[in-house]
Structures are given as structure tokens and as C-alpha cells.
Design a protein around this motif. Sequence first.
Motif, PDB file in Angstrom:
ATOM      1  N   GLN B  41       0.834  -1.208   0.000  1.00 45.27           N
ATOM      2  CA  GLN B  41       0.000   0.000   0.000  1.00 45.27           C
ATOM      3  C   GLN B  41       0.876   1.268   0.000  1.00 45.27           C
ATOM      4  O   GLN B  41       0.606   2.235  -0.708  1.00 45.27           O
ATOM      5  CB  GLN B  41      -0.924  -0.001   1.225  1.00 45.27           C
ATOM      6  N   LEU B  44       2.340   1.781  -3.294  1.00 46.80           N
ATOM      7  CA  LEU B  44       1.331   2.319  -4.212  1.00 46.80           C
ATOM      8  C   LEU B  44       1.133   3.810  -3.998  1.00 46.80           C
ATOM      9  O   LEU B  44       1.091   4.602  -4.950  1.00 46.80           O
ATOM     10  CB  LEU B  44       0.003   1.573  -3.976  1.00 46.80           C
ATOM     11  N   ARG B  45       1.072   4.187  -2.680  1.00 48.85           N
ATOM     12  CA  ARG B  45       0.882   5.614  -2.369  1.00 48.85           C
ATOM     13  C   ARG B  45       2.060   6.443  -2.907  1.00 48.85           C
ATOM     14  O   ARG B  45       1.897   7.514  -3.473  1.00 48.85           O
ATOM     15  CB  ARG B  45       0.755   5.808  -0.854  1.00 48.85           C
ATOM     16  N   MET B  47       4.102   5.663  -5.369  1.00 42.98           N
ATOM     17  CA  MET B  47       4.080   5.743  -6.831  1.00 42.98           C
ATOM     18  C   MET B  47       3.038   6.748  -7.305  1.00 42.98           C
ATOM     19  O   MET B  47       3.259   7.510  -8.246  1.00 42.98           O
ATOM     20  CB  MET B  47       3.806   4.360  -7.442  1.00 42.98           C
ATOM     21  N   GLN B  48       1.897   6.709  -6.595  1.00 44.64           N
ATOM     22  CA  GLN B  48       0.824   7.632  -6.966  1.00 44.64           C
ATOM     23  C   GLN B  48       1.291   9.083  -6.780  1.00 44.64           C
ATOM     24  O   GLN B  48       1.064   9.942  -7.636  1.00 44.64           O
ATOM     25  CB  GLN B  48      -0.393   7.359  -6.086  1.00 44.64           C
ATOM     26  N   ALA B  49       1.971   9.310  -5.634  1.00 43.37           N
ATOM     27  CA  ALA B  49       2.473  10.674  -5.352  1.00 43.37           C
ATOM     28  C   ALA B  49       3.489  11.110  -6.398  1.00 43.37           C
ATOM     29  O   ALA B  49       3.452  12.232  -6.906  1.00 43.37           O
ATOM     30  CB  ALA B  49       3.100  10.709  -3.959  1.00 43.37           C
ATOM     31  N   PHE B  51       3.741   9.979  -9.414  1.00 43.46           N
ATOM     32  CA  PHE B  51       3.040  10.188 -10.685  1.00 43.46           C
ATOM     33  C   PHE B  51       2.389  11.575 -10.711  1.00 43.46           C
ATOM     34  O   PHE B  51       2.505  12.319 -11.686  1.00 43.46           O
ATOM     35  CB  PHE B  51       1.984   9.085 -10.858  1.00 43.46           C
ATOM     36  N   GLU B  52       1.746  11.926  -9.574  1.00 41.17           N
ATOM     37  CA  GLU B  52       1.059  13.221  -9.522  1.00 41.17           C
ATOM     38  C   GLU B  52       2.070  14.370  -9.615  1.00 41.17           C
ATOM     39  O   GLU B  52       1.835  15.384 -10.271  1.00 41.17           O
ATOM     40  CB  GLU B  52       0.232  13.328  -8.233  1.00 41.17           C
ATOM     41  N   GLU B  55       3.273  14.584 -13.102  1.00 43.99           N
ATOM     42  CA  GLU B  55       2.195  15.136 -13.930  1.00 43.99           C
ATOM     43  C   GLU B  55       2.125  16.660 -13.743  1.00 43.99           C
ATOM     44  O   GLU B  55       1.997  17.415 -14.717  1.00 43.99           O
ATOM     45  CB  GLU B  55       0.874  14.488 -13.524  1.00 43.99           C
TER      46      GLU B  55
END
Lengths: 303, 483
Positions: B41, B44-45, B47-49, B51-52, B55
Motif C-alpha cells: 500500500q 502504491l501511495r 508511486m501515486q504521489a 506520478f502526480e 504530472e
Amino acid sequence: MKMKLFLAALIAALLGTTQVNAAKVRVVATLTDLADLTRNVGGEFVEVRSLATGIEDTHGVPMKPSFVPLLNRADLVVLVGFDCEHAFLPALLEASKNPKLQPGKPGYVDCSKGISPLEVPKSTDHSEGDVHPFGNPHYMLDPVLAKTAVRNICDALVAVAPEHEADFVKNRDVYLAKLDAKFVEWQAALAPFKGTKFVSYHGHWHYFAQRFGLVYYGTIELKPGVDPTARHIEGLVSSMKADHVPIVVREPQFPEKVPALIAKQTGATLIKLPIMPGGVPDTETYIAEMDYIVHSFVSALQK
Amino acid sequence: MCAGVEKLKMKLKKILGVSSALCLCATVAQAQETNAVEQLQQQLRQMQANFEKREAEDRQQIEALRKQVELLAQKPAAVTNPVVAAEATNSVSPGLFKELSDKVDNVVEAQKKSLPGEFNPAIGLVGDFLSSYHSQSADKMGSARPGGFDFWARSVELMASASVDPFAKGWVVANASADAATGESTFGIEEAALQTTSLPGNLTLTAGRFFGEFGRLAYIHDHELPFVNRPLALDNYIGGESRTDGGQLNWLVPVDHYISVTAGVGDQFGGDSPNPNNPGNFRAFYGLNFWGRASTFFNLTDNWQLEAGVSGMWNPKTQDRGGLLLQPNGVTTFTEKERRLAGVDWKISYVPLRENQFNSFTWGTEVLFSDNRFFINPDVTIPSTGYEGSVGSLGLYSYVNYKWSRQWSAGFLFDYLQSAQNHDDETLAYSPFLTYAWTHWNQLRLQYTHTDRSAVSGLKPDDAIYLQWSWIIGAHAHGWTQR
């Protein structure tokens, strides 16, 4: 007994002085404009000394041994960069024996960081005179680029005294806002004269001209650091007449004779402009200096 | 019955033990599974951060590029703050865009050219050429150069300097010059030294071959002198430039006032002295040269300055330095036993802050006292160890130089010398000079020198005119010693 009291008082005074000084960041600025900017950003937390008094040429500050102890004890040396101080600073820094201030070290605050220089020479051959290999170093006469210098100084102060970061940042923003307001005023004052051509003794004015939409026509000196020849003066006068150049700028550290002659022969107005604060009376701060420069141009062009 | 109960108890214990072990394993396994899930988890968090963040950065870049495109297409975005507009214009106006593009190209090209040589030192070449006329012949003026008309490529110096590492810098000065007597070109290393750049305690150590710090002009190269020839006292007492093979420590005294103190030791002192001192089979410590200097500076006013210093040099055992020194009478010989030299110097200068590139004045003076001890041989037939004596001699030079434009300056040099071997042998010289500097790197100097020598020297008065042309190509540093 009296002697003991005197010694105790002396030691206390010395310690007190040391403590007061120790609390402040000791800054040596090469020129008076940088000293003024540093005082504005550093406020009460800095002790600023300038090597130049304001009336010198930026490339001709005398290499006085009395500067050595100042640099020896300084936390920061603030300089224009682009090799502007090549005639005096490298040797002074070497003599200062202060490792904190050597090029590349955090105490060596090159204010040109982030500024794109004009007139970068394609060749540094001396046939082009005393060229600056990194480009024209006189960007401080552009008040917008001076803002970059302010930011660089602030960053350096924060790095050396992070405990005062909030104060430095606040002072910086206050000063930048003041500079912004003055810039609007200066821009408005010079707006009617966009496209006006002018010459000066040395190439101090490229950045200033570009910023305010004036046209820097050329130098009276033959090449940087090389006095004009008769042929050069003749050619300059001839082309100035043909192109109706109305202003001749003389920086106070250069002799008046040749600029005055050119002004007389071309019918242009001769104005004496400082290149750093203190260069002429009543220009003790950067803003006062720019005020003086802008108002001198306006007065001359309104004639 | 009892045995059956015992067996049952044993079984129960085993069952309990096994079940406990299973429970524990299950708990551990569950815990491990939980950890793995948490890790996944967290990953994932993260990677998400990331990615954001990427971006957002991409969006910013896209936005910045869009604005630039708009500006380049001369469709300015609505910018209400003129200062921001000015800064934006500074970075992306079409003219500036082209200029920046050209600059980038230039930088790339320059890098391609300079990369192979980027660790090479700064290199400069200095030429010093003299043409002269002397009224006397060489034997009547005690000169190695001929009388009458003369051309002399006095020196061509190749200088190279660079940082050695974060702790030291190094430099070399190689000199190719025509021998004064034979005219043959000789090539020698005039300086090759290392100097520390980061010693604590305000100290700097210099070691190798260099010009030791003594007096005012002894450690200045010939072409940097304010007049054509090195003062007579420096030539006679030091041996020209204060070249030494040795080490020197300089200390900047940590007070608010400028005070510099230097001490050095080396196996020779003076470029034209016998080089090096002949040590024989074994050199004792006191066979070395020791020197020192202390100097200070005062701002008399903003424009007037005073620099002053005292210097000393001592070699306790120098009998091998010059061998026998034949006296001017042609009979008596000396052998130097001990070398002792002291000096005081000052320079008062007017350096106007505003127009110092066009106007300045300097008055410099150095007074030297030589008190060498000799084995004196009053008769060449007697071995030269019989008698000792010292010769106290005084020498000085004083000069003024006035600059009235960027190109023109003029001055006057006065020389007085009592020979280090015989203080009755006096020389006086008067030298007005005129300098024209086309630029920093190219200058002409015209000098007239009248030299008077006392009868004991056996030499004649001489009049000379010099025309010196010196030039520099390549790297040119404004050094501390040339200030």
C-alpha cells in the motif's frame, strides 16, 4: 585597583564587541549597489562593507591591503560576477586567506547566477581589448536583473544564517516590491523616448538600454579598456550625426574632454551618469542612483 | 487406570503444544501478510504521489512552453504586472530567443573545443626587448653588455599557473633569454613553485623555486619594474631577482589592520648569485639562507596610501657562494664568510579612487645595509683563511612615477650604491624615464641613465639611453605582488 578595573572594562568591552559582531553576518560587497541590496535584505542581522565607495570604475577599484583584513574576517563576499571584478578581487581573495570566500565556496556570492549575459564575446583575443569572457557584466543597471541579484543575496544569507530566514525573506520581498513600484515609475518616465539612441564612454549601458527600449549606439572608447583613437572619434562623430544620436553619456570616472568634444561636434547633450550608488552626489542607494539616471535621461531628452 | 490417565494427559499436552505452535505460526504468518500488504500500500501511495508530482511538473512545463509559444507568436498573454511582463519579455522575446539560441550554440561549440584542454593551466608569454646606446665600452663600465649600440632580447618568459588540487596552486616561469656576455640564448626555470591555498591560521606555505619576499622590488620580474633596469643595490646585494630554492611561510596577522609577516629558508638567494650555493659534500643547517619580511599599510586619506616594510636576510656560512672575490685593485681577494643584509622600504602613492586608471603618483624608496663578513686576503700569496673582517655598505634607490593619462607616465630613479665588498667603491646613477602604454599588454619605455663611479672602482662615468618594449600575450593576472 584602577588599572584592574580599567582592564576588566576593556576586556568586557572587547568581548561585548565580539559578541555583537559575532551575531551579525559579516559581508563584504565589491561595489556599492550590491552593498545597498545586501543591507536591505540583511537588515539588522548583517554588517556590510563595500570595497568601492561608489566613485570608482567597476573594473578599477584600487587593490588596497586594508581590504585584506576585511575579507579575512568576512562570512560572505558579494560580487557582480561575469569577471567584472577581475582587476582586483581574485588577488584580494587570495591574499585574504579566507577559505570560505574562495570561488565555488558558499561564501562566494556571485550575483550573476541566473542572469543571461549580453555581449558574450565569440573570441577572447586581446585584439578586442579587455574583453569579459563571460559577457558584459554591467547588468546591475537593469533594475529587473537587479532583482535576481537580490534573490541571490537572500539565498546566500539564508544559507549562512538560516535562523534569520524569515526576516531575510520578508526583507527581500519588501525590497523587491519597492523595486517593482519604482520600475513602473522609471518605465513610465522613459516610455516616451523609446528608440532614442545614445553613446557612452564604456559599454555600461547595454542592459539599461534594452530594458527601457533605448538604443545603445556605441562606445567612445575604441575597445573595452582601450582609449579612443582620432580615427575612431571621427568615425563616431560622423555616424552619430547621420543617425541623429541626441545623448552622450559620460561616466564620472572617465575624462570629460573627449565626450564633451563629441557632444559639441554632434550637437548631442552630454550627461554625467553614475554607474553605482555614490557615483555622483545624492545617489547613495541603488534606487536613488536609478532615479538619478532615469531623471537625467528624461531631463536631457525633454530639452 | 492411572497409566491410561497419564497417557491421556500426555496426548492432551502434545495436542495443546502442537495447536499452540500452529496458532503462533498462523499469527506470525498473518502478521507477515499484514506487513506485506502495508508495504504494498505504501509503495502504491508513493508511486501515486510520484506520478502526480511528475504530472504537475509536466503540466507546468507545458504551460510555460505554451506561454513562450504565445509570446513568440506575438500573441502576448494578458499580463497586468509590468515588472512581471518585463521579466517575461527578458526571457522569451523573439530577439532574445535567437540570441539565446546563438549563445547556446556558441557554448556547445566552445565546450567541444575546450574539453580536451580544460585541465590545462592558464598560460601567458612575456617578452622584454631592449635597445640601447652606452657611451663607454663594456670594460670601462663593468657591464656584461657591449658599449655603443646594442639590441638585447633580455627575456622571454613563459608563465603557466593552475590549481594543483583543492589545497594548493602551482606555477612555473620558464625564461629564455640571451646571455648578457655571450649573446647565446639560454633557457632556465626561473620559478616552479607550489603554494598552499587552505592552510589554517592565516598561513600560506610556498615551496620550490620562487622569488623570496624581501624588500619592495626584489621579488618583481624585470618587465614589471616601473623603470628599465633593476636598481643597483638589488643587483649588488641580492643578485638581481630574489630567486631561491626553498620554502617560505607567510602569515597574515589576524587583526583589523593589515600586517603581513614572512619567513623563509633556502639554499640560495638571488637569481644572479652562484646557483645554488656550493654545498661541498655536506651542508650544515647554517649553510642555508634565512630571510624574513614584515610589512604594513596605512590609508593616509581615501586617495593617499603608505606601505612600509622591513626585511632581513642572513646566511651564516657562505664561503662557498662566490669563491674568491677579486678586489678592484686587482690584487686583494676576499672570500665571503657570512652574508648579512637588512632593509627598510616604503611606498607612498596617490591613487585617486575615481580616476586611478588615468592619474596616479608613486614615490618608492628602499634602503639596504649590507654587512657581509669576509675572509680577507691582503696578499694573494697568503692562504685566504688568515683574517676576518666585515664590510658595512649602504645602498638605496628612490623613484617617483607620475601617470597623467591611461597611456603616459614619467618618472625619475635615483640609485646610490656602496659595493658590498668595498664601501669606498661608490656608484651614483640618475635615470629619468618616460613610459607609453598602448594597452595593459604592450608598452614602450624610454630611459636615460647617467652613471658616476668612484675612482676606486677603476670604471668610468657612462651615459646610456634605453628603449624598452615589453609585451604580454595570453593569460594575464593582476597579482598581489604587482599592486
